[in-house]
Design a protein around this motif. Sequence first.
Motif: not given
Length: 160
Positions: A35-42, A94-114
Amino acid sequence: MIRATAGLLLAWGLAGCAVPEWQKPGTPLADIERAMGRPTLTQALPGGGQRLLYSRQPAGQQVYHMDFDAGQRLVRVAQVLTLERFQALRHGVDRTEDVRRMFGPPALVEKVARFNGDIWTYRILDNGNPRQAHVHIDPSGVVRLVMFTDERLDAPDPHH
């Protein structure tokens, strides 16, 4: 051309009929995926269960966890892009893997000077208001800061 466009719109509409919140506990995993299709992450859960993560990023403002027991039956559905869940991230722990596991990939990845590192941006709703959660991740993959900004969807285009 019109027939092809109509066919695409019909397919898109039918794919959108499966709403995570409407799935009933006890539904088999195979039926949910159909019904839902392929998940973003498993991901594996303790006790032999499994979590399917369905993300509506980058355009949408929801990420759903659909948790299944060891018998592959739906136990719970939760929309996790909430202010409270982002505020619960532990700075310096918390680390990158924890954020990805909880929220999946972000809408945007960016950098700032500060800030030396990446800023992962997620589109969220906070009491019906469109906002953005910005997770600052240092070069070693550790969460250093979480900030929130309002998302102005009706902002005029500065180029016109």
